[in-house]
Design an enzyme around this catalytic site. Sequence first.
Site, PDB file in Angstrom:
ATOM      1  N   ARG A 185      -1.370   8.501  10.113  1.00 52.17           N
ATOM      2  CA  ARG A 185      -2.836   8.579  10.026  1.00 52.17           C
ATOM      3  C   ARG A 185      -3.515   7.435  10.770  1.00 52.17           C
ATOM      4  O   ARG A 185      -4.655   7.088  10.492  1.00 52.17           O
ATOM      5  CB  ARG A 185      -3.278   8.600   8.567  1.00 52.17           C
ATOM      6  CG  ARG A 185      -2.689   9.769   7.795  1.00 52.17           C
ATOM      7  CD  ARG A 185      -3.288   9.907   6.423  1.00 52.17           C
ATOM      8  NE  ARG A 185      -2.665  10.990   5.677  1.00 52.17           N
ATOM      9  CZ  ARG A 185      -3.227  11.592   4.634  1.00 52.17           C
ATOM     10  NH1 ARG A 185      -4.409  11.222   4.217  1.00 52.17           N
ATOM     11  NH2 ARG A 185      -2.601  12.570   4.016  1.00 52.17           N
ATOM     12  N   ASP A 207      -3.132  -2.511   3.410  1.00 52.69           N
ATOM     13  CA  ASP A 207      -3.370  -2.523   4.856  1.00 52.69           C
ATOM     14  C   ASP A 207      -4.505  -3.486   5.193  1.00 52.69           C
ATOM     15  O   ASP A 207      -5.421  -3.684   4.386  1.00 52.69           O
ATOM     16  CB  ASP A 207      -3.737  -1.117   5.347  1.00 52.69           C
ATOM     17  CG  ASP A 207      -2.534  -0.182   5.351  1.00 52.69           C
ATOM     18  OD1 ASP A 207      -1.400  -0.684   5.280  1.00 52.69           O
ATOM     19  OD2 ASP A 207      -2.735   1.042   5.423  1.00 52.69           O
ATOM     20  N   ASP A 215      -7.404  -3.638   6.323  1.00 51.61           N
ATOM     21  CA  ASP A 215      -8.747  -3.108   6.572  1.00 51.61           C
ATOM     22  C   ASP A 215      -9.449  -2.999   5.225  1.00 51.61           C
ATOM     23  O   ASP A 215      -8.878  -3.330   4.185  1.00 51.61           O
ATOM     24  CB  ASP A 215      -8.698  -1.762   7.304  1.00 51.61           C
ATOM     25  CG  ASP A 215      -7.867  -0.708   6.564  1.00 51.61           C
ATOM     26  OD1 ASP A 215      -7.578  -0.905   5.360  1.00 51.61           O
ATOM     27  OD2 ASP A 215      -7.506   0.312   7.177  1.00 51.61           O
ATOM     28  N   GLU A 233       0.821  -1.218   0.000  1.00 52.82           N
ATOM     29  CA  GLU A 233       0.000   0.000   0.000  1.00 52.82           C
ATOM     30  C   GLU A 233       0.851   1.262   0.000  1.00 52.82           C
ATOM     31  O   GLU A 233       0.470   2.282  -0.576  1.00 52.82           O
ATOM     32  CB  GLU A 233      -0.939   0.015   1.205  1.00 52.82           C
ATOM     33  CG  GLU A 233      -1.818   1.252   1.267  1.00 52.82           C
ATOM     34  CD  GLU A 233      -3.019   1.100   2.176  1.00 52.82           C
ATOM     35  OE1 GLU A 233      -3.493   2.129   2.670  1.00 52.82           O
ATOM     36  OE2 GLU A 233      -3.486  -0.031   2.394  1.00 52.82           O
ATOM     37  N   LYS A 234       2.018   1.186   0.638  1.00 55.65           N
ATOM     38  CA  LYS A 234       2.877   2.370   0.787  1.00 55.65           C
ATOM     39  C   LYS A 234       4.341   1.969   0.631  1.00 55.65           C
ATOM     40  O   LYS A 234       4.702   0.812   0.857  1.00 55.65           O
ATOM     41  CB  LYS A 234       2.664   3.005   2.168  1.00 55.65           C
ATOM     42  CG  LYS A 234       1.277   3.594   2.389  1.00 55.65           C
ATOM     43  CD  LYS A 234       1.108   4.150   3.783  1.00 55.65           C
ATOM     44  CE  LYS A 234       0.930   3.063   4.825  1.00 55.65           C
ATOM     45  NZ  LYS A 234      -0.354   2.384   4.757  1.00 55.65           N
ATOM     46  N   TYR A 241       3.866   5.781  10.766  1.00 53.88           N
ATOM     47  CA  TYR A 241       2.662   6.131   9.990  1.00 53.88           C
ATOM     48  C   TYR A 241       1.772   7.074  10.784  1.00 53.88           C
ATOM     49  O   TYR A 241       1.406   6.796  11.929  1.00 53.88           O
ATOM     50  CB  TYR A 241       1.902   4.858   9.606  1.00 53.88           C
ATOM     51  CG  TYR A 241       0.674   5.120   8.773  1.00 53.88           C
ATOM     52  CD1 TYR A 241       0.787   5.599   7.480  1.00 53.88           C
ATOM     53  CD2 TYR A 241      -0.601   4.894   9.295  1.00 53.88           C
ATOM     54  CE1 TYR A 241      -0.345   5.840   6.706  1.00 53.88           C
ATOM     55  CE2 TYR A 241      -1.738   5.135   8.531  1.00 53.88           C
ATOM     56  CZ  TYR A 241      -1.601   5.611   7.240  1.00 53.88           C
ATOM     57  OH  TYR A 241      -2.711   5.857   6.483  1.00 53.88           O
TER      58      TYR A 241
END
Length: 732
Positions: free
Chosen positions: A321, A101, A103, A7-8, A319
């Site tokens: 957020r 992630d 979720d 994702e990142k 991270y």
Amino acid sequence: MQLFIAEKPDLAKAIVDGLGGGSRKEGYYDCGDSYVTWCYGHMLQLLDPEDYDPRFAKWNLDDLPISHIPWKKKPSNDKKDQLKIITNLLKQAKSVVHAGDPDDEGQLLVDEVLEYAACSLPVKRLLINDNNISVVKRSLASMRDNREFAGLSAAAEARSVGDQLYGYNMSRAYTLAANKAGFQGVLSVGRVQTPILGLVVRRDREFEAHIKSYYYNVTGQFNFGGLSFPARYQIVDGDPVDEKGRLSNQDHAQGIADAANGAQANLISATTKKKNQHPPLPYNLLKLQTDASRKFGFRPDRTKDITQSLREKHKLITYNRSDCEYLSEDQHGDASNVLAAIAKTAPTLTIVAQKADPAIKSRAFNSSKVSAHHGIIPTEATADFSNLTDGEQKIYMLIARAYVAQFWPKHQYDQTDILVEAAAHRFAVRSNVTTLAGWKSLYKNDVGNEDLEGDENDIALDLRVLKAGQGGDCTDAVASQMETKPRPLYTMATLLTDLTRVAQYVRDDRLRKLLVEKDKGKEGEHGGIGTPSTRDTIIATLFDRGYLAEKGNNIISTPTGREFYDTLPDQAKYPDMTALWHEQQKSIQSGDINAITFVTELMEYIGTEVANVKQNGIGIKVVFIPCPDCGKPLRRIKKKAKNKFFWGCTGFADGCKYACDDKAGKPVPKPSAQVSEIHKCTACGKGLSRRPGRKKGTFWWGCSGFPTCKQTYPDIKGKPDFNNSKQGGRDE
């Protein structure tokens, strides 16, 4: 070749380390049999209405409701290059590992890239919520089939499409109807945005409608063996009380005080218990935004921007957020290095970081409570503190202090509860005596920190020597009249906190339970709306639209915000819709319905609301503020600077250049120019006014008959120069 899609970028690097290392290429890592690439959040975005049909670029009530089922997506402009790298790598791959992630948004984020690339390769799912190498290796050894998570992706997509269609249609419908009534500007409607406005409007009105009443506290002053202390009267059955269980009758309260005053007292019970208090957990984004607002007056969007800089530019925090306050147990092994980095980076924390004990394992280290991300903590990276901005220094210090506190002893204290009786009336008091300050040494003078506050009736006197059965006296007793107060107006900190528990304001029991259930297992969320990464943007939008304003430290609704609120249906201005969507998204996750069914049913609701607006309009009251120069309405205009506004005349195109400052959503009139009795306009004979020019210290003269007469004159030593008049040359 097996292709990992993270994702990142920082997760991609953690996967590379878990695989044993690899060489960095353009947009990916080569790890031999495996390649590891990454996204930058969502790489794709839903098409806008005008992408489907150019005529939708212009807002028209006849075009509503706008619906596009099935929907389409397009690459985000700033992510096209990386998306191209990913799709090219997919063409070379034999299998894929989805490393979004853990979720629903993380699931959708990579799934939509695979769909966009028309990928038909076998896909495994890698679930990582901690970049610690030992956690990554365990996760790599226990990958699952990505098809098991299709429901999560579908639910997230349905919510995204639903939010877009609801926002586009409702905002356009209400704006266009309001424009017909003479309103200028945009009325923005959103599933999360509008209920937040509702919270503030209802709180404001509750505050304004409060009718004060009184209740009574009876406090006795007692003396036992030379030790004097106050204690509060304890309510019993038969006492006249208000809805909150407080004495409501003045004569009754005074009677208790009179009876106890001067009476002998008996100490009914005295118990002392040893207590300890854990340090505050590490920050998640919302709690960090709350504290930054409380301590420094930072708006939440500013705090998020600062954390982004600390993470991406300086590499100083993890991270940023995250919605989680816990850390994985594996991260405990990093304590020594992280504490050393804090000591080197933040001079103010050097001593306390060096005194910290890395062997202490606080309650924050609990892998079972880590969600998609762990709490926000410092990294092992260091920096020259003087090179950070003031905001970066302040936010880093908050994050670092919370981490250091995990390695200081618990705060220990003795809690003593006393119950005394005088004239058959009982009084109680609790005292707390610190025996070991522990982590609280780091939080001295941190006023307003809810982690530090005790009961307002607790006292700091040492009452541990008192014993049950002792005799004493009530040396004084007073019945104090107390004024009821409404719930206070919101501050940014209290508004952010309330967004995590809006379920308490839902009137329907079933919907309230649904909202609470939505956050089951999430620490710090108890039936909330929005996410830590979106709430600040939504609040900023409410300010930008002129619905909310700041009044001192308080957040209040503007007249425009209230008028707009009053035009909306209840389902839009309460958090009910989020609860209903959660129920339907559970059905999508389980496969009972699909995303298209959800969106189709939502469009039926939107269609009904749009039809109602078309037929009946909206009852918004339009209050014009006339331009002092020409009489046309003034308009509130956003400046380029964040959250700054000014007011300008709508007659600008006709030549009126009037503008003035904004304060709390209202224009601040410029001092009116005096009309000269001596100097008259040569064109129409009316008096002239001397006005400041654009350059500091310069002036010009204009006719008071503007806009009918547009004659102007240069200024020479405080007088108009009649030899150089101009027609229409105002604001020189």
